[in-house]
Design an enzyme around this catalytic site. Structure first.
Site, mmCIF file in Angstrom:
data_model
loop_
_atom_site.group_PDB
_atom_site.id
_atom_site.type_symbol
_atom_site.label_atom_id
_atom_site.label_comp_id
_atom_site.label_asym_id
_atom_site.label_seq_id
_atom_site.Cartn_x
_atom_site.Cartn_y
_atom_site.Cartn_z
ATOM 1 N N ASN A 9 0.873 -1.173 0.000
ATOM 2 C CA ASN A 9 0.000 0.000 0.000
ATOM 3 C C ASN A 9 0.910 1.222 0.000
ATOM 4 O O ASN A 9 1.455 1.587 1.039
ATOM 5 C CB ASN A 9 -0.893 -0.034 1.257
ATOM 6 C CG ASN A 9 -1.710 1.236 1.414
ATOM 7 O OD1 ASN A 9 -1.804 2.056 0.496
ATOM 8 N ND2 ASN A 9 -2.301 1.399 2.595
ATOM 9 N N LYS A 11 0.204 4.246 -0.351
ATOM 10 C CA LYS A 11 -0.416 5.463 0.198
ATOM 11 C C LYS A 11 -0.128 6.649 -0.728
ATOM 12 O O LYS A 11 -0.022 6.464 -1.937
ATOM 13 C CB LYS A 11 0.051 5.704 1.639
ATOM 14 C CG LYS A 11 -0.138 4.449 2.498
ATOM 15 C CD LYS A 11 0.000 4.690 3.970
ATOM 16 C CE LYS A 11 -0.193 3.367 4.704
ATOM 17 N NZ LYS A 11 -0.215 3.530 6.164
ATOM 18 N N HIS A 97 -9.559 1.306 4.536
ATOM 19 C CA HIS A 97 -8.322 1.567 5.276
ATOM 20 C C HIS A 97 -8.614 2.557 6.400
ATOM 21 O O HIS A 97 -9.418 3.480 6.230
ATOM 22 C CB HIS A 97 -7.249 2.116 4.339
ATOM 23 C CG HIS A 97 -5.903 2.133 4.989
ATOM 24 N ND1 HIS A 97 -5.530 3.129 5.859
ATOM 25 C CD2 HIS A 97 -4.875 1.263 4.947
ATOM 26 C CE1 HIS A 97 -4.314 2.869 6.314
ATOM 27 N NE2 HIS A 97 -3.897 1.745 5.778
ATOM 28 N N GLU A 99 -7.040 5.017 7.485
ATOM 29 C CA GLU A 99 -6.810 6.424 7.150
ATOM 30 C C GLU A 99 -8.017 7.009 6.426
ATOM 31 O O GLU A 99 -8.360 8.170 6.594
ATOM 32 C CB GLU A 99 -5.519 6.559 6.323
ATOM 33 C CG GLU A 99 -4.289 6.377 7.211
ATOM 34 C CD GLU A 99 -3.079 5.764 6.529
ATOM 35 O OE1 GLU A 99 -2.991 5.786 5.289
ATOM 36 O OE2 GLU A 99 -2.210 5.233 7.257
ATOM 37 N N GLU A 169 -5.780 -4.678 10.329
ATOM 38 C CA GLU A 169 -4.745 -3.679 10.586
ATOM 39 C C GLU A 169 -5.071 -2.929 11.874
ATOM 40 O O GLU A 169 -5.864 -1.974 11.850
ATOM 41 C CB GLU A 169 -4.675 -2.678 9.431
ATOM 42 C CG GLU A 169 -4.314 -3.308 8.096
ATOM 43 C CD GLU A 169 -3.710 -2.289 7.151
ATOM 44 O OE1 GLU A 169 -2.598 -2.554 6.665
ATOM 45 O OE2 GLU A 169 -4.309 -1.237 6.905
ATOM 46 N N GLY A 175 2.113 2.424 10.763
ATOM 47 C CA GLY A 175 3.081 3.508 10.632
ATOM 48 C C GLY A 175 3.737 3.921 11.942
ATOM 49 O O GLY A 175 4.402 4.953 12.008
ATOM 50 N N SER A 215 3.039 -1.894 10.522
ATOM 51 C CA SER A 215 4.478 -1.966 10.814
ATOM 52 C C SER A 215 5.076 -3.337 10.543
ATOM 53 O O SER A 215 5.988 -3.783 11.241
ATOM 54 C CB SER A 215 4.769 -1.514 12.255
ATOM 55 O OG SER A 215 4.381 -0.166 12.427
#
Ligand code: PGA
Length: 252
Positions: A9, A11, A97, A99, A169, A175, A215
């Site tokens: 991904n 991003k 996701h 985000e 996730e 991250g 991560s």
């Protein structure tokens, strides 16, 4: 046997030239060293998609997007439809996701609509779920993941559901450099598989690929992937470095 998959991904990283160079490096690697029954997917920004079908030629490697709109077409300035993504030769799209859920207010209901639209256009959906730290600390992580799946994904028929991949996730691991422990990942993946079994039956549950994300890197991938219910990874930061990404695939 369910598929083993590593999906990158990217991003909002990589301009056009940087992204094409990275995709080319990954493709060249797998043209020489086939991923051996595993699947490698790179999910890039929209700007790369139109040029990737010529560039991604290695078998076992494909590409996808990170979002799509829930409508078919029309007056939605700045948006990209599932049909447009499909027309580039992309095979997959990431939906849900964290985000997108947090920064862009995407609800379970919107995600159900996006998922249906992506599937209607023949895209495979990589559907993300996961709890924030406070939810885990409040022992509510199973409840949150259950709600996200029941409202966002389990509205699908069996025929459509089997075209989806789930990515667990935990938001606190994305991250941050803090990875879920192999035991935490396995526990949630087993729970997700149980939910699938309850909704779609044991056979479908056994065939559903469930990825871990958050991560994940070459140095911790093997211990995460060693769990029986972890079928691969959705990789953010580490998917931007060819060596690192390919080493994660090798760990699977
Ligand atoms: P990360 O991101 O690997 O950089 O933690 C994973 C993701 O957000 O998909």
């Amino acid at each position: 046997m369910r598929k083993k998959i590593v999906a990158g991904n990217w991003k909002m990283n990589m301009d056009l030239n940087e992204g094409l160079a990275l995709a080319e490096a990954i493709n060249s690697h797998y043209a020489v060293n086939p991923p051996d029954g595993k699947e490698v997917i790179i999910c890039t920004p929209f700007i790369h998609l139109g040029m990737l079908s010529k560039l991604i030629t290695a078998s076992g490697v494909s590409f996808g997007a990170q979002n799509c709109n829930d409508h078919r077409s029309g007056a939605y300035t700045g948006e990209i439809s599932a049909a447009m993504i499909k027309s580039t030769g992309a095979g997959s799209v990431i939906l849900g996701h964290s985000e997108r859920r947090t920064l862009y207010g995407e609800t379970d209901e919107l995600l159900a609509a996006k998922t249906a639209e992506a599937l209607r256009n023949g895209l495979r959906v990589i559907f993300c779920c996961g709890e924030v730290l406070a939810e885990r600390e409040g022992n509510n992580h199973f409840g949150v993941v259950r709600r996200q799946l029941e409202k966002g994904l389990f509205t699908l028929t069996t025929e459509d559901f089997v075209k989806c991949i789930i990515a667990y996730e935990p938001v606190w691991a994305i991250g941050t450099g803090v990875t879920a422990s192999p035991a935490q990942a396995q526990e949630m993946h087993a729970f997700i598989r149980q939910l699938i079994e309850g909704r779609y039956g044991g056979e479908v549950a056994a065939e559903t690929t469930i990825l871990y994300g958050g991560s994940c890197k070459a140095s911790n991938a093997a211990e995460l992937f060693a769990n029986p219910d972890v079928d691969g990874g959705l990789i953010g930061g580490a998917s931007l470095i060819k060596e690192e990404f390919c080493n994660i695939v090798s760990a699977l």
